[in-house]
Write a protein that holds these residues in place. Sequence first.
Motif, PDB file in Angstrom:
ATOM      1  N   ASP A   1       0.948  -1.114  -0.026  1.00 54.42           N
ATOM      2  CA  ASP A   1       0.138  -0.070  -0.054  1.00 54.42           C
ATOM      3  C   ASP A   1       0.890   1.274  -0.062  1.00 54.42           C
ATOM      4  O   ASP A   1       0.491   2.093  -0.589  1.00 54.42           O
ATOM      5  CB  ASP A   1      -0.819  -0.090   1.049  1.00 54.42           C
ATOM      6  N   SER A   2       2.224   1.285   0.654  1.00 55.57           N
ATOM      7  CA  SER A   2       2.731   2.297   0.748  1.00 55.57           C
ATOM      8  C   SER A   2       3.373   2.583  -0.553  1.00 55.57           C
ATOM      9  O   SER A   2       3.519   3.649  -1.046  1.00 55.57           O
ATOM     10  CB  SER A   2       3.995   1.984   1.781  1.00 55.57           C
ATOM     11  N   LEU A   3       4.128   1.742  -1.108  1.00 51.68           N
ATOM     12  CA  LEU A   3       4.970   1.735  -2.463  1.00 51.68           C
ATOM     13  C   LEU A   3       3.918   2.208  -3.492  1.00 51.68           C
ATOM     14  O   LEU A   3       4.065   3.126  -4.283  1.00 51.68           O
ATOM     15  CB  LEU A   3       5.760   0.642  -2.790  1.00 51.68           C
ATOM     16  N   TYR A   4       2.801   1.600  -3.484  1.00 53.51           N
ATOM     17  CA  TYR A   4       1.772   1.728  -4.518  1.00 53.51           C
ATOM     18  C   TYR A   4       0.975   3.537  -4.395  1.00 53.51           C
ATOM     19  O   TYR A   4       1.064   3.978  -5.122  1.00 53.51           O
ATOM     20  CB  TYR A   4       0.428   1.116  -4.287  1.00 53.51           C
ATOM     21  N   ALA A   5       0.998   3.871  -3.165  1.00 54.83           N
ATOM     22  CA  ALA A   5       0.459   5.239  -2.812  1.00 54.83           C
ATOM     23  C   ALA A   5       1.787   6.077  -3.416  1.00 54.83           C
ATOM     24  O   ALA A   5       1.061   7.200  -4.065  1.00 54.83           O
ATOM     25  CB  ALA A   5       0.228   5.243  -1.372  1.00 54.83           C
ATOM     26  N   ILE A   6       2.865   5.841  -3.031  1.00 55.25           N
ATOM     27  CA  ILE A   6       3.940   6.765  -3.572  1.00 55.25           C
ATOM     28  C   ILE A   6       4.022   6.785  -5.032  1.00 55.25           C
ATOM     29  O   ILE A   6       4.071   7.933  -5.863  1.00 55.25           O
ATOM     30  CB  ILE A   6       5.178   6.440  -3.050  1.00 55.25           C
ATOM     31  N   LYS A   7       3.835   5.662  -5.617  1.00 47.86           N
ATOM     32  CA  LYS A   7       3.823   5.447  -7.347  1.00 47.86           C
ATOM     33  C   LYS A   7       2.548   6.485  -7.656  1.00 47.86           C
ATOM     34  O   LYS A   7       2.883   7.204  -8.559  1.00 47.86           O
ATOM     35  CB  LYS A   7       3.635   3.941  -7.665  1.00 47.86           C
ATOM     36  N   LYS A   8       1.458   6.325  -7.096  1.00 47.78           N
ATOM     37  CA  LYS A   8       0.306   7.016  -7.771  1.00 47.78           C
ATOM     38  C   LYS A   8       0.379   8.456  -7.341  1.00 47.78           C
ATOM     39  O   LYS A   8       0.272   9.278  -8.082  1.00 47.78           O
ATOM     40  CB  LYS A   8      -0.911   6.365  -7.038  1.00 47.78           C
ATOM     41  N   LEU A   9       0.397   8.768  -6.066  1.00 44.01           N
ATOM     42  CA  LEU A   9       0.327  10.252  -5.560  1.00 44.01           C
ATOM     43  C   LEU A   9       1.386  11.127  -6.050  1.00 44.01           C
ATOM     44  O   LEU A   9       1.282  12.189  -6.193  1.00 44.01           O
ATOM     45  CB  LEU A   9       0.184  10.335  -4.080  1.00 44.01           C
ATOM     46  N   VAL A  10       2.921  10.568  -5.898  1.00 42.02           N
ATOM     47  CA  VAL A  10       4.038  11.299  -6.247  1.00 42.02           C
ATOM     48  C   VAL A  10       4.531  11.201  -7.568  1.00 42.02           C
ATOM     49  O   VAL A  10       4.449  12.154  -8.350  1.00 42.02           O
ATOM     50  CB  VAL A  10       5.154  10.736  -5.429  1.00 42.02           C
ATOM     51  N   PHE A  11       4.319  10.355  -8.455  1.00 44.00           N
ATOM     52  CA  PHE A  11       4.857  10.216  -9.707  1.00 44.00           C
ATOM     53  C   PHE A  11       3.886   9.804 -10.867  1.00 44.00           C
ATOM     54  O   PHE A  11       4.178  10.459 -11.788  1.00 44.00           O
ATOM     55  CB  PHE A  11       5.654   8.848  -9.799  1.00 44.00           C
ATOM     56  N   GLU A  12       2.432   9.715 -10.557  1.00 42.97           N
ATOM     57  CA  GLU A  12       1.649   9.630 -11.508  1.00 42.97           C
ATOM     58  C   GLU A  12       0.610  10.847 -11.444  1.00 42.97           C
ATOM     59  O   GLU A  12       0.254  11.619 -12.385  1.00 42.97           O
ATOM     60  CB  GLU A  12       0.788   8.382 -11.630  1.00 42.97           C
ATOM     61  N   GLU A  13       0.055  11.097 -10.178  1.00 42.32           N
ATOM     62  CA  GLU A  13      -0.839  12.129 -10.114  1.00 42.32           C
ATOM     63  C   GLU A  13      -0.196  13.592  -9.642  1.00 42.32           C
ATOM     64  O   GLU A  13      -0.848  14.409  -9.517  1.00 42.32           O
ATOM     65  CB  GLU A  13      -1.871  11.886  -8.847  1.00 42.32           C
ATOM     66  N   LYS A  14       1.089  13.235  -9.281  1.00 45.70           N
ATOM     67  CA  LYS A  14       1.797  14.534  -8.635  1.00 45.70           C
ATOM     68  C   LYS A  14       1.060  15.583  -7.582  1.00 45.70           C
ATOM     69  O   LYS A  14       1.325  16.679  -7.519  1.00 45.70           O
ATOM     70  CB  LYS A  14       2.319  15.397  -9.997  1.00 45.70           C
ATOM     71  N   LYS A  15       0.371  14.889  -6.878  1.00 44.33           N
ATOM     72  CA  LYS A  15      -0.387  15.526  -5.860  1.00 44.33           C
ATOM     73  C   LYS A  15       0.584  16.052  -4.557  1.00 44.33           C
ATOM     74  O   LYS A  15       0.332  17.017  -4.034  1.00 44.33           O
ATOM     75  CB  LYS A  15      -1.319  14.709  -5.216  1.00 44.33           C
ATOM     76  N   VAL A  16       1.779  15.245  -4.434  1.00 47.88           N
ATOM     77  CA  VAL A  16       2.761  15.539  -3.376  1.00 47.88           C
ATOM     78  C   VAL A  16       3.817  15.075  -3.812  1.00 47.88           C
ATOM     79  O   VAL A  16       4.419  14.316  -4.586  1.00 47.88           O
ATOM     80  CB  VAL A  16       2.222  14.976  -2.114  1.00 47.88           C
TER      81      VAL A  16
END
Length: 841
Positions: free
Chosen positions: A563-578
């Motif tokens: 869940d952690s690595l997937y959230a990083i992948k999504k929020l940081v590198f794909e959606e760029k929210k953080v």
Amino acid sequence: MGKYNSTDIPKTDRIPALVEHLYAKMPEIESARAVLLTESYKETEGEPMILRRAKAFAHILDHIPILIRPQELIVGSTTLAPRGCQTYPEFSYTWLEEEFDTVETRAADPFYIAEETKQKLREVHRYWKGKTTSELAEHYMAEETKKAIAHNMFTAGNYFYNGVGHVTVKYEMVLQKGYQGIMEEAQKELESCQVGDPDYASKSRFLQAVLISCEAAIRYGKRYGKLAGELAAKEGEPRRKEELLKIAENCKNVPEKGAKSFYEACQSFWFVQQLIQIESSGHSISPGRFDQYMYPYYKADLEAGRLTREQAQELIDCIWVKLNDLNKCRDAASAEGFAGYSLFQNLIVGGQDTEGRDVTNDLSFMCIQASHHVFLPQPSLSIRVWNGSPQDLLMKAAELTRTGIGLPAYYNDEVIIPSLMSRGLTLEDARDYNIIGCVEPQKAGKTEGWHDAAFFNMCRPLELVFSNGMDRGELVGVRTGDVEQMTTFEEVYKAYEAQMNYQISLLVNADNAIDVAHAQRCPLPFLSSMVDDCMKKGKTVQEGGAVYNFTGPQGFGIANMADSLYAIKKLVFEEKKVTLGEYRKAMALNYGEGLDAVSMTEMAVDILRELEKQGQKTGPKEVEAVVKALSQDLIPEEEKQKYRKLRQWIDEVPKFGNDQEEIDEFAREVAYLYTKPLPYYRNPRGGTYQAGLYPVSANVPLGAQTGATPDGRLAHTPVADGVSPSAGKDVYGPTAAANSVARLDHGIASNGTLFNQKLHPSALSGIKGLDNFVSLIRSYFDQKGSHMQFNVVDRETLLDAQKHPEKYAHLIVRVAGYSALFTTLSKSLQDDIINRTEQGI
């Protein structure tokens, strides 16, 4: 195996009386074994260690106090106090002395200890300074390994401080020919040794040690026979007098010779189980396939009219009570990880024979019935399931599960058998597997598996990614670069893999150091006499005498890391929210939820060390100022809202456990980071490492040592247990959760995987509920899941039990790979069970 009789048998009045006696008071620590052990060691200075161990074992068995408890039919007690425990200073002792004044009041598994006992143990302990396995093991460890342990990267504490255990011996061999037969085999092997053989010195002394140990076991049995006869002579009640005379007769024959009846087989079995615990403090001495090796004696007596099913059931029930009489005191930290006074004595029924035929029999059902009757945590009952398992057996097991006892656990032959073959077992041996301790498969009587060898918290390497290998101001990982400079998810993932691989190598160093220490200082000739091929090789299991040799450390926190690595992948590198920098700050400040004492201490250390590097003064005043500043809520409300918003975004990202293939496949790859490197390492016994994915209950105390994680988990809260989804994150029902967990590669985790589910009692109501429950298990196993276990209890009951423990003295729950009385668990572990997702079917 033929037809079986699944008819229920009522329990006798004897069983509640035995249970009541067993739980009348708090368990107690006794000193007899430690005193006798030390007396013998002082007399054998300078002799080979293997002979010293055998002579000490004999001295203990000849002189340890014995008794027969009221109404017992199966006899043999390690302590005078019910559920008491002996101590084992040859492995470690300093922790016990340090906890003399707190062991009675601690949160997890308290023990009473008398002042006289404390004084006797203090006198004994003076002899053991510098002589223990734990001290030797620490000398063998690399400095970076000791640093990693000090920083809670992993823990190897189980065998560091205690015996190894985690074995199933050849019970059937003792039942068939007794220790007299084993001695004859050892004598024959000894006579074949030639003085010019290169291994003559070590092999001959080992075989002599086997003879000494087995002879002592025979004398011990006869001590009980004599005692039973003496009690019978004084007994005025005719029925009890007859029972005592029968016990005396049994103990004159077993364990010296082969059992001639089912009753003698039961008594012989118990002597084996108990005596292994006296030789060493290792737990998870698992009875294995009890319904198979006991069946010939049951069948012969039944057909000859010497035994009724009712009499056989009462004897089995009595064994179940005795299995709860054995106990062990661990240090306070380990007690948190193994809470519930559990010895993890796993007994399994059902499954296949070596030729692939189902072997369900009467005893398979009667073992399940015994757990109904006794309703205690031990044995840790398990059931083997395959496509040939009778529906009757699974329904009988489901009825037991419905009671809420957390038993049995269910295991999948279709995954475990090929998994063991991939590690070198023959097809025949793999088909004959049993389960050790929590969830670990092995071939009985041939394996030294070193299961449960270490706890590896998969969350900690990700913390090191965000700190570039640093923890509390020290370098404990590898330098993987400033996380804020990482521009792709692949860089983050590779950094996590690098930190993981480094910590795994240190874990291996720790386990191998402990392994060598056990071989040198605590070889076990009695245990080894019941494991192939120790006598042929002339080596104990600690030295590599077994046919199969493994080391099995377990990892946990898979769901958190997926869940952690997937959230990083999504929020940081794909959606760029953080950004990664914002993520790091949010976790450091616990997502704005405030810092607890542990977090403040860690942050204070980091700040003060940074000030020192800059040449600034860090005296008492500066320390006081930092602590005072951190104790105040200095985070602006606007910033807190930003961190809470991040947690909201994290919650919206798909989570493992909801039958969503993308995240589930991601979890599979994350699990590989732990399971794939381990088999490339070897242990000192000539075997390989194999991964397990289960936590016992260490996900709670080790979670308390772990900061906030990128899946939104707050600092110092439990991490996910085993291969289960994170608590509360599997929101689409038990089938969806099972489908997700089945997508992991259970076969590569050949040391076992653990999948917990909590079901509301209404889910198993009526025949339809039981049928649906069995269908859930079969569906999960059809998808190559390996193991399932269940709590069937509603949240309100657990909350009330937490508030009013006096009303729930007999409430049993499934903790991890074992069941325990709920009220004996620490509050943090109780909370973890309460917070697991409650499912319907």
